[in-house]
Structures are given as structure tokens and as C-alpha cells.
Design a protein around this motif. Sequence first.
Motif, PDB file in Angstrom:
ATOM      1  N   MET A  49       0.832  -1.213   0.000  1.00  0.00           N
ATOM      2  CA  MET A  49       0.000   0.000   0.000  1.00  0.00           C
ATOM      3  C   MET A  49       0.859   1.253   0.000  1.00  0.00           C
ATOM      4  N   PHE A  50       1.820   1.287   0.932  1.00  0.00           N
ATOM      5  CA  PHE A  50       2.601   2.505   1.116  1.00  0.00           C
ATOM      6  C   PHE A  50       3.554   2.764  -0.065  1.00  0.00           C
TER       7      PHE A  50
ATOM      8  N   VAL B 236       0.863   4.492  -2.509  1.00  0.00           N
ATOM      9  CA  VAL B 236       1.037   5.899  -2.097  1.00  0.00           C
ATOM     10  C   VAL B 236       2.288   6.504  -2.745  1.00  0.00           C
TER      11      VAL B 236
ATOM     12  N   ILE C 177       1.997   8.975  -5.995  1.00  0.00           N
ATOM     13  CA  ILE C 177       2.272  10.392  -5.719  1.00  0.00           C
ATOM     14  C   ILE C 177       3.667  10.820  -6.207  1.00  0.00           C
ATOM     15  N   PHE C 178       4.675  10.006  -5.917  1.00  0.00           N
ATOM     16  CA  PHE C 178       6.042  10.422  -6.269  1.00  0.00           C
ATOM     17  C   PHE C 178       6.503   9.895  -7.634  1.00  0.00           C
TER      18      PHE C 178
ATOM     19  N   ASN D  84      -4.400  11.520  -8.276  1.00  0.00           N
ATOM     20  CA  ASN D  84      -4.744  11.826  -6.874  1.00  0.00           C
ATOM     21  C   ASN D  84      -6.013  11.083  -6.476  1.00  0.00           C
TER      22      ASN D  84
ATOM     23  N   VAL E 277      -5.485   7.231  -5.737  1.00  0.00           N
ATOM     24  CA  VAL E 277      -4.668   6.763  -4.606  1.00  0.00           C
ATOM     25  C   VAL E 277      -5.515   5.994  -3.585  1.00  0.00           C
ATOM     26  N   PHE E 278      -6.650   6.572  -3.208  1.00  0.00           N
ATOM     27  CA  PHE E 278      -7.490   5.939  -2.184  1.00  0.00           C
ATOM     28  C   PHE E 278      -8.064   4.608  -2.679  1.00  0.00           C
TER      29      PHE E 278
ATOM     30  N   CYS F 179      -5.326   2.019  -2.672  1.00  0.00           N
ATOM     31  CA  CYS F 179      -4.933   1.671  -1.304  1.00  0.00           C
ATOM     32  C   CYS F 179      -5.983   0.768  -0.642  1.00  0.00           C
TER      33      CYS F 179
ATOM     34  N   CYS G  95      -2.383   4.323   6.611  1.00  0.00           N
ATOM     35  CA  CYS G  95      -2.081   4.484   5.193  1.00  0.00           C
ATOM     36  C   CYS G  95      -3.373   4.689   4.386  1.00  0.00           C
ATOM     37  N   VAL G  96      -4.402   3.921   4.711  1.00  0.00           N
ATOM     38  CA  VAL G  96      -5.687   4.057   4.009  1.00  0.00           C
ATOM     39  C   VAL G  96      -6.316   5.420   4.336  1.00  0.00           C
TER      40      VAL G  96
ATOM     41  N   PHE H  41      -4.719   8.152   5.204  1.00  0.00           N
ATOM     42  CA  PHE H  41      -3.930   9.162   4.491  1.00  0.00           C
ATOM     43  C   PHE H  41      -4.343   9.218   3.018  1.00  0.00           C
ATOM     44  N   ALA H  42      -4.509   8.045   2.413  1.00  0.00           N
ATOM     45  CA  ALA H  42      -4.883   7.994   0.996  1.00  0.00           C
ATOM     46  C   ALA H  42      -6.238   8.663   0.772  1.00  0.00           C
ATOM     47  N   ALA H  43      -7.169   8.434   1.704  1.00  0.00           N
ATOM     48  CA  ALA H  43      -8.497   9.057   1.593  1.00  0.00           C
ATOM     49  C   ALA H  43      -8.373  10.577   1.720  1.00  0.00           C
TER      50      ALA H  43
ATOM     51  N   PHE I 238      -5.737  12.431   1.161  1.00  0.00           N
ATOM     52  CA  PHE I 238      -5.016  12.956   0.004  1.00  0.00           C
ATOM     53  C   PHE I 238      -5.934  13.076  -1.216  1.00  0.00           C
ATOM     54  N   GLY I 239      -6.718  12.007  -1.437  1.00  0.00           N
ATOM     55  CA  GLY I 239      -7.630  11.996  -2.580  1.00  0.00           C
ATOM     56  C   GLY I 239      -8.642  13.126  -2.503  1.00  0.00           C
TER      57      GLY I 239
ATOM     58  N   TYR J 102      -6.818  16.784  -2.730  1.00  0.00           N
ATOM     59  CA  TYR J 102      -6.314  17.153  -4.063  1.00  0.00           C
ATOM     60  C   TYR J 102      -7.204  16.631  -5.184  1.00  0.00           C
ATOM     61  N   TRP J 103      -8.494  16.519  -4.866  1.00  0.00           N
ATOM     62  CA  TRP J 103      -9.471  15.966  -5.825  1.00  0.00           C
ATOM     63  C   TRP J 103      -9.436  16.698  -7.159  1.00  0.00           C
TER      64      TRP J 103
ATOM     65  N   TRP K 144       4.936  19.118   0.478  1.00  0.00           N
ATOM     66  CA  TRP K 144       6.401  19.163   0.424  1.00  0.00           C
ATOM     67  C   TRP K 144       6.898  20.311  -0.458  1.00  0.00           C
TER      68      TRP K 144
END
Lengths: 529, 52
Positions: free
Chosen positions: A82-83, A87, A91-92, A282, A285-286, A289, B19-20, B22-24, B26-27, B30-31, B46
Motif C-alpha cells: 500500500m505505502f 502511495v 504520488i512520487f 490523486n 490513490v485511495f 490503497c 495508510c488508508v 492518508f490515501a483518503a 489525500f484523494g 487534491y481531488w 512538500w
Amino acid sequence: MEGFVMYAVVVIYFLTVAFLGYLGYKKTKDSGDFLIGGGKMNPIIMALSYGATFISASAIVGFGGVAATFGMGIQWLCFLNMFIGVVIAFIFFGRKTRQIGAQSKSATFAEFLGNCYQSNKIRLFVAVMIFILMPLYAAAVMRGGVFFMQEIFGISFDLALLVFTIIIASYVIAGGIKGVMYTDALQAVIMFVCMIFLLIWFYKDLGLGFTEANQALTDIADKVPADYAAKGHRGWTAMPEIASSQWYTLVTSLIFGVGIGCLAQPQLVIRFMTVDSTKQLNRGVFVGCLFIFITVGVIYHVGALSNLYFWKTQGTVASQIIMDSGNPIKSDEIIPYFIGNAMPMWFSVIFMLCILSASMSTLSAQFHTMAAAAGYDIYGNCITGKRRERKKRTTIVIRLAVLVSIFLSFVICYYFQGNASQIIALSTSIFMGICASAFLPSYFCALYWKKATKQAAYASMWVGTIVTILGMIFFHYKEANLLGICQKLFNVPVLIQGQFSYVDPIVYAFPLSALTIIVVTMVTKKQEA
Amino acid sequence: MFGIADPQIWIVYILSVACVVFAAWFGIKYWNEEDDADGEISSLPWKNKKKK
């Protein structure tokens, strides 16, 4: 009646897959559509396709069995998947890959690296590596899918292999990446729903809550087989003893090898180029994950807890089960055996559909990637003529290349059906190792270090490849023992004895490859100046 | 914790859930974020840190 329902479900599934393949065909006009879906795929479909390609049948059945054997330590792989796999990757790596890919008009991983370093040699190197190693890896996945088709329909290996191949070939050849991604999304949904049900039913059957079940599993730690305990096993709710052989295998091969290796897998990278903007990534990602969290996390969790189920119902732990044939159970037989025993009959059919989906989604992506490497990167370079005409001809050539790739994998799978599981496992390790060690440093520098030179990238790829192969021939016991080259040359299975022989080659091949790209860049930059 | 004695195991469950989440986040955050002129997203955390 049960048999009829089972056939009906599988037939409906295949018809839906065929329809989605047709949909992909209708929407595919040129090589850009065939290779990256014209760069306009839906982010949810992209993320589901990424997840379904990522998670093969071996991730569910194979690593589920590893969870039953090693315990919950394998959950680190789920976290890294996942990470790092979603992620960090989205993202990167994904954002930059999509941007540079769109600017440089790249349609394959090999072309992407070739364009970044302005080197046709690099493009060819990557394409050739993919085309040589991937058919073997694909044959391994194919074998898993065929095995489940045999189980579902009770047909021979030959017939199952033929039917399985024809079904996948039809929608990959016709629909290209669109057909592949549409079917991937369907398969991802099947896998997701199946795992949710497995989790709910398992706890209902066990009659315990999350904490109580974990505690009960902790309490039977003393039932770990003596030979496993000697290798460092400390129970299914604990990591193996640090620096034991089980710890090295779990940490270096399974967790880091697979967890980091996923970043530079060509069939995954290409998915970033199928969407038209960063916001689409973006949004994905969710979904990506959550998909991995449920599919992988559930099977690893239930796999470890299956020991509790077997202890309660059969008075033994998973790895000690004796099959009806009288043979001790193998690691990859534990999950199917557990499903057959603990779940209702109808769920076994749905679970087989889930495994079939996992195999088909990974396999279709592999065929597509191999074909793109052969037809677009290797052969496509030779085609000359007007742009439009060239594009049209390239699509035909890539479709033919899909056929060739499938045929190659078919032959390997057929030829090695008996005792070749070890050879196939070996090729899978080599492919994963080379993706991480040979491609990842160059891929990372292509995105984030503009100073990296093409000579350095090329040298890094060679170093990564050679060190990985040498490591597998002479140092890593698992592969070296299978190959037997070290034994023939030096009369020992591996050159370095002791715990080091359990350390996966990625641990030293990847840093050496990364070091090479840095050092050679500094040298070649100086020469240029 | 959670019936698991080894922290190396229970911590990975917490990390996975984090992690999940964070992903939610983030999504959603930045939708609708688009690339800026340089092909970069200027509002990413960053990037802001760099500018400061």
C-alpha cells in the motif's frame, strides 16, 4: 444443482469479460489507444486495474499460505504494497511519469526510459529484458489460473490451458489496454467483494472478535512445529527471531523483494500514462490503497488465523495438515484447503472465481506489456513510412506480438506442466529482482535526477542485471540450489554458507546498481565538461 | 495490543489503517488539483515546505 449454478456463474463471468473486451475493441482506433488507452482512462478504472494487475493469484493463494505458515509478520508486505506500491508509486512516481510520458509521447515503459535518457540502446535493453523474462513469469501466473479452471470444471490440464489462453488472448488482442483495464476493473470488484465476505464469514464461523481471535492465536504459539521453531518461528502473532533463516526469508525476499520490486514493474508503470491529468492520479490513490488493504490484508490475516481454525476443528496447525493423498500439505495448498473446509460450498465457487480473476487480470497485463515491448519497442523501431500509416501498421504488429507472447507463454506453461514449478518460480524471482535492481535506479533518476547520463543508466541496468543473476546462481540458496550451477562448478550449493545464503540478491544488487548510476554519472559528466 | 503481544506486528496493523486514512485524505484534498505551468502541483505539502 450446485454444479449447474457453478457453471452458470462462470459462464456469465466469461461472457461479461468477452463483452468488456468487445467494448475495448470498439474504442480502440490506433496504437495510442491500444497501448495507453489514448491517455484518457477513468481514474477509478485505472486504480482498480492497477490493483488487480498488482495482486496475482499467487499473492492470494501463495502468500496467504505463507501467512498460515509464517504468521502475521507478512502483514508488513501488505503495508509496503500500500505505502510503496500505491502511495509512493502514485504520488512520487506516477505524477512525474504521467507528465514526462505525456510530454515525450511515450507509450511503453521502455520508450519512456529511452526518451528520458535520449537513448535507443536503453529502450531496446529494457524491451528485450521484458520480452525474454516476462513469458516465463507469465507462464507461472498462467499455471495458477489453469489449475483453478481444472478444479472448477474438472477438465484436463491441456483443455483448461487451451480455453484459458483463448479467452485471455481474445480480449487482449481485440481490446488492447482498454479491454484489459475494463476487465481488470470487473475482476478487481469480484476480488474485493469476495474478500469482504471471507472476513465476515470467518469471524462469524469462529465466534470470536478481532482481539479475542488474535489472543487465542497468541495462546497457541507453543504449537509451532519444532522444525519451524528451530528456524526462528516464535508464533503466528510474532515476527520470527531476528537474523534467523525465517526472518531473512520473510524480510529480505518477501517483504523487501516484493514490496520494493513493485515500483519498477513495467505493467504497473504504464498505467500512470493512461490518465490525462495529475488530479486523476490523486483520485486513484485511495481506491488503489483500499483495494490492496482489503484483498491482501484480509487473506494474510485470515491465513494466519486459519491455524486457530484448524487447531479447533482438527487439532493441528495449518502446516501440519495431511492431505487425503497422504502427503503433507504444501504452503500454496493451505488457502484452497481452508476455503473448502471452513466456508460454505457456494463460496468455494465464488472464491475460485476470485482466484481466476486475480490470474486473468495479472496475465492480461503481462501479455499486453510483452506485446508492446516486442511489437512497439523492438519491431516498431524498424517500421518506416508516413506517420498515420506507421501508426496503423504498428497496431497490427502489436496485435500479432500479443499472439506471439501468448503462444510463448502457452508453450512454456505446457512444456513445464509437470515438474517445472521450480523453474517458473525461479524465473519469477529473476524478473522481480531485475525490475527492482536493474530498472528502479534508472527509473527514479529519470524522474528526479536530471544530471544522470545515459551511459550511467545503461551501466546501472547491466550491473543490476548481472549482480542479480550472479546472486541467484552463487549466493541465494533458493535459486542456486535449483539451478545447480554452483554445485557443479564448486561442489557446494552456495559459495557463502550460513544465514547470508537466505538474503535475497535485491539487498545488494539494488544498492550496487544505484551506486553505479551515481558514480558513472559523475565520471561521464566530468568527461563531458 | 489487539491480542497481539509483539509490537512489530500490531504496529503494522496501525500503519496499514493510517495508510488508508492518508490515501483518503489525500484523494479528497487534491481531488481537483491540476498541474501548474511547470507541470508541478504547487499546493502539495512538500512543495510548500520547500518554498518556505
